[in-house]
Design an enzyme around this catalytic site. Structure first.
Site, short mmCIF file in Angstrom:
data_model
loop_
_atom_site.label_atom_id
_atom_site.label_comp_id
_atom_site.label_asym_id
_atom_site.label_seq_id
_atom_site.Cartn_x
_atom_site.Cartn_y
_atom_site.Cartn_z
N THR A 286 45.68 37.88 36.65
CA THR A 286 45.24 36.77 35.81
C THR A 286 43.94 37.19 35.13
OG1 THR A 286 46.15 35.24 37.42
CG2 THR A 286 44.66 34.31 35.77
N LYS A 361 48.68 30.57 32.00
CA LYS A 361 48.29 30.75 33.41
C LYS A 361 46.95 30.07 33.68
CE LYS A 361 47.62 32.14 37.50
NZ LYS A 361 48.18 31.36 38.56
N LYS A 429 37.18 32.35 39.19
CA LYS A 429 37.37 33.20 38.00
C LYS A 429 38.32 32.52 37.02
CE LYS A 429 40.59 35.95 38.51
NZ LYS A 429 42.00 36.25 38.38
P1 NAP Z 1 43.38 40.29 46.20
O1 NAP Z 1 44.14 40.14 47.46
O2 NAP Z 1 41.93 40.03 46.19
O3 NAP Z 1 43.65 41.78 45.68
C1 NAP Z 1 42.96 42.28 44.59
C2 NAP Z 1 43.49 43.65 44.26
O4 NAP Z 1 42.71 44.17 43.17
C3 NAP Z 1 43.35 44.65 45.42
O5 NAP Z 1 44.42 45.53 45.39
C4 NAP Z 1 42.04 45.36 45.05
O6 NAP Z 1 41.92 46.64 45.60
C5 NAP Z 1 42.18 45.45 43.56
N1 NAP Z 1 40.91 45.69 42.89
C6 NAP Z 1 39.86 44.84 42.81
N2 NAP Z 1 38.87 45.43 42.09
C7 NAP Z 1 39.32 46.64 41.73
C8 NAP Z 1 38.76 47.71 40.98
N3 NAP Z 1 37.53 47.60 40.43
N4 NAP Z 1 39.50 48.81 40.80
C9 NAP Z 1 40.74 48.92 41.33
N5 NAP Z 1 41.33 47.95 42.06
C10 NAP Z 1 40.62 46.82 42.25
O7 NAP Z 1 43.97 39.39 45.04
P2 NAP Z 1 45.41 38.72 44.87
O8 NAP Z 1 45.39 37.39 45.50
O9 NAP Z 1 46.46 39.68 45.22
O10 NAP Z 1 45.36 38.43 43.30
C11 NAP Z 1 45.62 39.46 42.35
C12 NAP Z 1 45.66 38.81 40.98
O11 NAP Z 1 46.69 37.82 40.95
C13 NAP Z 1 44.38 38.10 40.59
O12 NAP Z 1 44.16 38.26 39.22
C14 NAP Z 1 44.65 36.65 40.92
O13 NAP Z 1 43.90 35.75 40.13
C15 NAP Z 1 46.13 36.56 40.59
N6 NAP Z 1 46.84 35.50 41.33
C16 NAP Z 1 46.66 35.33 42.66
C17 NAP Z 1 47.35 34.32 43.31
C18 NAP Z 1 47.19 34.07 44.79
O14 NAP Z 1 47.64 33.01 45.25
N7 NAP Z 1 46.61 34.95 45.56
C19 NAP Z 1 48.23 33.49 42.60
C20 NAP Z 1 48.42 33.71 41.25
C21 NAP Z 1 47.72 34.72 40.61
P3 NAP Z 1 41.28 46.84 47.07
O15 NAP Z 1 42.41 46.56 48.01
O16 NAP Z 1 40.82 48.23 47.09
O17 NAP Z 1 40.17 45.84 47.18
#
Ligand code: NAP
Length: 477
Positions: A286, A361, A429
């Site tokens: 997102t 989104k 965010k």
């Molecule tokens: P998350 O568990 O915090 O995972 C974040 C991912 O991004 C991890 O793989 C992390 O790597 C990577 N990352 C962060 N900073 C980075 C950088 N500078 N360089 C390379 N990799 C980096 O987040 P998530 O919940 O899976 O969400 C991922 C996306 O989907 C976000 O944009 C979020 O807004 C969206 N989303 C999430 C949900 C939800 O319910 N969780 C629902 C809809 C949309 P590391 O493992 O090394 O930290």
């Protein structure tokens, strides 16, 4: 007024919870006493293993107040906590030292300070075996799921696609991560090589579903440990984003925020370095419209194709391949993603020009964040008004506002249990990015603006990595 001291059994109250059985214990040097003039004791709570600095006016001697407080709450975990303190008190009466809180302490080491009832469940279920064999335990009932047909899952906007005859994907019950149940899906996997970058809460399950449905998948994550379970399930390991792109035809990514997307695309050994003519990059994070366009341009300059595809749905939907995918951009790439989207989602929309995925989104996320803030305020107000929050939630769940958000996040708030499904920092965010759209279009967004402040406050309080429902703590601060 009775003077209380370390070792005393008490009833103590944390904001948002009823009076709960506890014991005054020696303070933990790692837990700072809150600033302020109020006199406080450090209390360890029975059943939960939780501990907190508690104002003296919210601590009552146990025995003297037993009749009042022990009947005020009929929830099984409360009843178990009372049984524990009774047991401890009985043992003390016989001269046997009370070891229950020490046990809880050791269970606490890997835990967080905000999971009283979940930990409680863990601890009491163990102790229940020892002390209260008759305590009924709740069992999760398997849920019946109504999944849409394959035809219903792709947007009606999609031109007629002749569906290949389905084949059952491999047995998905052999699961490296025993807490996640992958549901067998019928998907005809593309023979294109698939890459996946970013194995966080969402990406790990999305990549896993690609593997489980027979796709040839290569993954990369900044923190390499997170690749293990997907590799065990059958994915290959790429050494960098560039390496994944070089090895694959279509590369998906799902990372934290716009900076993370820039890092994996433009950074050293990034996506751009492996990009060449005809390859496709699909970003499912997102992010804001400007970053979407910037990345799209960079990819296209290298001869690649770009699709944005943020998702609706959270951890559970990602695990079960039930996300709603909001795609926009290169239509030919969208068509090439057919089986991958089938593996990850229950429905995919093609929303036209670049940026429409991000805008849709963010608007939806903004609504959800504001609603969660409102649920938090209401539950907090109910408590201050002397109402039973559990009853309020039960009533709410029987009316027009009943929905998965109210059910799951409401329960999380009341149980003080905030494992991250949708990390709070991501919700803040999304609100920030949603407000930016309002700013550009001069649309007043009073409610989203106020909600954003609450999420910012929760983040500052250290709850960024907890679930978005932890915004309740800021409302209640
Ligand atoms: P998350 O568990 O915090 O995972 C974040 C991912 O991004 C991890 O793989 C992390 O790597 C990577 N990352 C962060 N900073 C980075 C950088 N500078 N360089 C390379 N990799 C980096 O987040 P998530 O919940 O899976 O969400 C991922 C996306 O989907 C976000 O944009 C979020 O807004 C969206 N989303 C999430 C949900 C939800 O319910 N969780 C629902 C809809 C949309 P590391 O493992 O090394 O930290």
């Amino acid at each position: 007024m009775t003077t209380l001291k370390v070792g005393d059994f008490v009833w103590a109250k944390m904001t948002g919870y009823p009076y709960w059985p506890g014991k005054i214990v020696e303070e933990d040097k790692d837990v700072k006493k809150p600033k302020g003039k109020s006199e406080m004791h450090y209390v360890r709570f029975y059943g939960t293993g939780d501990h907190a600095w508690t104002k003296v006016e919210l601590i009552k001697p146990y025995e003297e107040n037993k009749e009042t407080f022990s009947v005020a709450n009929k929830r099984p975990n409360f009843i178990d906590a009372v049984k524990e303190i009774e047991h401890a008190s009985e043992r003390r009466g016989k001269g046997i030292p009370d070891t229950s809180s020490e046990e809880e302490e050791s269970e606490d080491e890997n835990g967080s300070d905000d999971e009283p009832l979940s930990k409680h469940a863990k601890i009491t279920s163990k102790k229940a075996e020892k002390t209260t064999k008759s305590t009924p335990k709740r069992r999760k009932q398997p849920k019946k799921q109504n999944y849409p047909s394959r035809e219903q899952r792709f947007s009606s906007d999609t031109p007629d696609i002749k569906l290949p005859s389905s084949r059952r994907s491999p047995d998905t019950t052999a699961d490296a991560d025993s807490t996640t149940q992958y549901i067998p899906r019928e998907v005809m996997a593309t023979d294109k090589k698939i890459g996946f970058i970013g194995l966080g809460i969402m990406g790990s399950s999305m990549a896993r579903n690609l593997v489980e449905t027979g796709h040839d998948v290569t993954v990369w994550n900044r923190t390499q440990d997170k690749c293990t379970s997907v590799i065990k399930a059958g994915a290959k390991q790429g050494s960098s984003p560039a390496d994944v792109v070089q090895q694959c035809d279509i590369i998906f990514s799902c990372v934290a925020d716009p900076n993370a997307v820039r890092d994996i695309v433009i950074g050293n050994y990034g996506v751009l370095q492996g990009m060449s003519s005809g390859k496709g990059f699909v970003d499912m994070s997102t992010i804001d419209v400007d970053t979407v366009k910037e990345i799209a341009e960079a990819i296209c300059m290298r001869g690649g194709r770009y699709l944005e595809a943020p998702v609706n749905g959270s951890k559970k939907e990602a695990e079960h391949g039930q996300l709603v995918i909001l795609a926009a951009g290169d239509r030919s790439l969208y068509m090439d993603c057919y089986s991958s989207f089938e593996a990850m989602g229950k429905k995919t929309f093609f929303l036209g020009e670049l940026g429409n995925g991000a805008k849709n989104k963010m608007i939806m996320s903004m609504m959800m964040g504001s609603f969660m803030a409102s649920i938090s305020e209401s539950l907090s107000l109910a408590e201050k008004a002397g109402l039973d929050q559990y009853t309020l939630l039960e009533i709410l769940n029987m009316g027009a506002l009943s929905c998965p958000l109210v059910k799951s996040k409401g329960a999380a708030v009341l149980e003080g249990h905030f494992p991250a499904n949708f990390p709070l920092r991501h919700m803040q965010k999304d609100l920030r990015l949603g407000l930016q759209i309002g700013e550009e279009l001069e649309q007043p967004l009073h409610i989203a603006g106020a909600s954003n402040e609450l999420y910012k406050r929760s983040k500052a309080m250290g709850y960024g990595d907890r679930d978005m429902a932890c915004v309740y703590r800021a409302v209640n601060a």
